[in-house]
Design a protein around this motif. Structure first.
Motif, short mmCIF file in Angstrom:
data_model
loop_
_atom_site.label_atom_id
_atom_site.label_comp_id
_atom_site.label_asym_id
_atom_site.label_seq_id
_atom_site.Cartn_x
_atom_site.Cartn_y
_atom_site.Cartn_z
N GLY A 1 21.84 -28.35 -46.71
CA GLY A 1 20.59 -27.90 -47.32
C GLY A 1 19.70 -27.20 -46.30
N HIS A 2 19.65 -27.75 -45.10
CA HIS A 2 18.86 -27.15 -44.02
C HIS A 2 19.38 -25.74 -43.70
CE1 HIS A 2 16.86 -26.64 -40.16
NE2 HIS A 2 18.04 -26.51 -39.58
N LEU A 3 20.70 -25.61 -43.58
CA LEU A 3 21.28 -24.29 -43.28
C LEU A 3 21.02 -23.30 -44.40
CD1 LEU A 3 24.75 -25.17 -41.71
CD2 LEU A 3 22.70 -24.38 -40.54
N LEU A 4 21.20 -23.73 -45.63
CA LEU A 4 20.96 -22.85 -46.77
C LEU A 4 19.50 -22.40 -46.80
CD1 LEU A 4 23.08 -24.69 -49.48
CD2 LEU A 4 23.61 -22.49 -48.37
N SER A 5 18.60 -23.29 -46.47
CA SER A 5 17.18 -22.95 -46.42
C SER A 5 16.90 -21.92 -45.32
CB SER A 5 16.35 -24.22 -46.18
OG SER A 5 15.00 -23.90 -46.00
N ARG A 6 17.52 -22.11 -44.16
CA ARG A 6 17.33 -21.18 -43.04
C ARG A 6 17.90 -19.80 -43.36
NH1 ARG A 6 16.45 -23.27 -37.68
NH2 ARG A 6 16.13 -21.07 -37.30
N ALA A 7 18.96 -19.76 -44.17
CA ALA A 7 19.67 -18.51 -44.44
C ALA A 7 19.21 -17.81 -45.71
CB ALA A 7 21.17 -18.79 -44.52
N LYS A 8 18.36 -18.44 -46.51
CA LYS A 8 18.08 -17.90 -47.84
C LYS A 8 17.49 -16.50 -47.84
CE LYS A 8 13.60 -20.07 -48.50
NZ LYS A 8 12.84 -21.03 -49.25
N ASP A 9 16.72 -16.15 -46.85
CA ASP A 9 16.12 -14.81 -46.82
C ASP A 9 16.98 -13.80 -46.06
OD1 ASP A 9 15.62 -16.03 -44.39
OD2 ASP A 9 13.74 -14.95 -44.08
N MET A 10 18.17 -14.20 -45.64
CA MET A 10 19.05 -13.31 -44.90
C MET A 10 19.99 -12.53 -45.83
SD MET A 10 18.19 -13.71 -41.72
CE MET A 10 19.56 -12.96 -40.87
N GLY A 11 19.95 -12.85 -47.10
CA GLY A 11 20.79 -12.14 -48.07
C GLY A 11 22.26 -12.35 -47.80
N LYS A 12 23.02 -11.28 -47.94
CA LYS A 12 24.48 -11.37 -47.80
C LYS A 12 24.92 -11.33 -46.34
CE LYS A 12 25.50 -9.46 -52.29
NZ LYS A 12 26.31 -8.56 -53.06
N ARG A 13 23.98 -11.31 -45.41
CA ARG A 13 24.36 -11.30 -43.99
C ARG A 13 24.86 -12.65 -43.52
NH1 ARG A 13 19.95 -9.41 -40.25
NH2 ARG A 13 21.66 -9.44 -38.78
N VAL A 14 24.54 -13.72 -44.24
CA VAL A 14 25.01 -15.06 -43.89
C VAL A 14 25.80 -15.60 -45.08
CG1 VAL A 14 24.37 -17.44 -43.33
CG2 VAL A 14 23.04 -15.54 -42.39
N ARG A 15 26.98 -16.11 -44.79
CA ARG A 15 27.74 -16.79 -45.83
C ARG A 15 28.24 -18.11 -45.26
NH1 ARG A 15 32.52 -12.78 -47.35
NH2 ARG A 15 30.78 -11.41 -47.66
N ILE A 16 28.08 -19.15 -46.06
CA ILE A 16 28.58 -20.47 -45.74
C ILE A 16 29.63 -20.77 -46.80
CG2 ILE A 16 28.01 -22.91 -45.41
CD1 ILE A 16 25.10 -21.94 -44.80
N THR A 17 30.88 -20.84 -46.38
CA THR A 17 31.98 -20.86 -47.33
C THR A 17 32.30 -22.22 -47.90
OG1 THR A 17 33.66 -21.23 -45.65
CG2 THR A 17 33.06 -18.93 -46.12
N GLY A 18 32.01 -23.28 -47.17
CA GLY A 18 32.58 -24.57 -47.52
C GLY A 18 34.05 -24.54 -47.12
N TYR A 19 34.80 -25.53 -47.59
CA TYR A 19 36.22 -25.58 -47.27
C TYR A 19 36.92 -24.33 -47.79
CZ TYR A 19 41.13 -26.75 -47.56
OH TYR A 19 42.50 -26.70 -47.43
N VAL A 20 37.83 -23.77 -47.00
CA VAL A 20 38.65 -22.64 -47.46
C VAL A 20 40.12 -22.97 -47.26
CG1 VAL A 20 36.88 -20.89 -46.99
CG2 VAL A 20 38.56 -21.43 -45.22
#
Length: 110
Positions: A72-91
């Motif tokens: 949740g912390h990472l998603l909050s930090r990245a929310k205004d970065m648009g598509k420049r940040v992706r957190i995939t979860g398990y792949v």
């Protein structure tokens, strides 16, 4: 565990296209479980100072035994970065291979 050595890889531009990234972009990638000690939040902060053609992929999810709110912390930090940040979860292995092929710089900020 580690994947077995790869003998064939896609060209980086093709791998980026398959991941929906511009072929001439620069992809920074952090592989593995999420964790505050691993510095993924520092990588997001650093990305803010880089040009718009630099992207960050955090390829991995929370450790199965983790009980904190770091995602949740990472998603909050990245929310205004648009598509420049992706957190995939398990792949799966095939998707991990795409990220390996597309990655320009592998980060380990811990």
């Amino acid at each position: 565990g580690c994947l077995s050595p790869r003998r064939e890889t896609l060209p980086a531009g093709e791998a980026k296209a398959r991941l929906g990234l511009p072929p001439n972009s620069c992809l920074l990638t952090i592989f593995g479980f999420l964790g505050a000690y691993k510095g993924q939040d520092l990588a997001i902060a650093a990305l803010r100072r880089m040009s718009d053609d630099v992207h960050l992929a955090i390829v991995g999810g929370m450790h199965p035994e983790a009980c904190d709110h770091y995602l949740g912390h990472l998603l909050s930090r990245a929310k205004d970065m648009g598509k420049r940040v992706r957190i995939t979860g398990y792949v799966d292995t095939a998707t991990a291979g795409l990220y390996f092929a597309a990655t320009d710089i592998c980060l380990a900020p811990y």
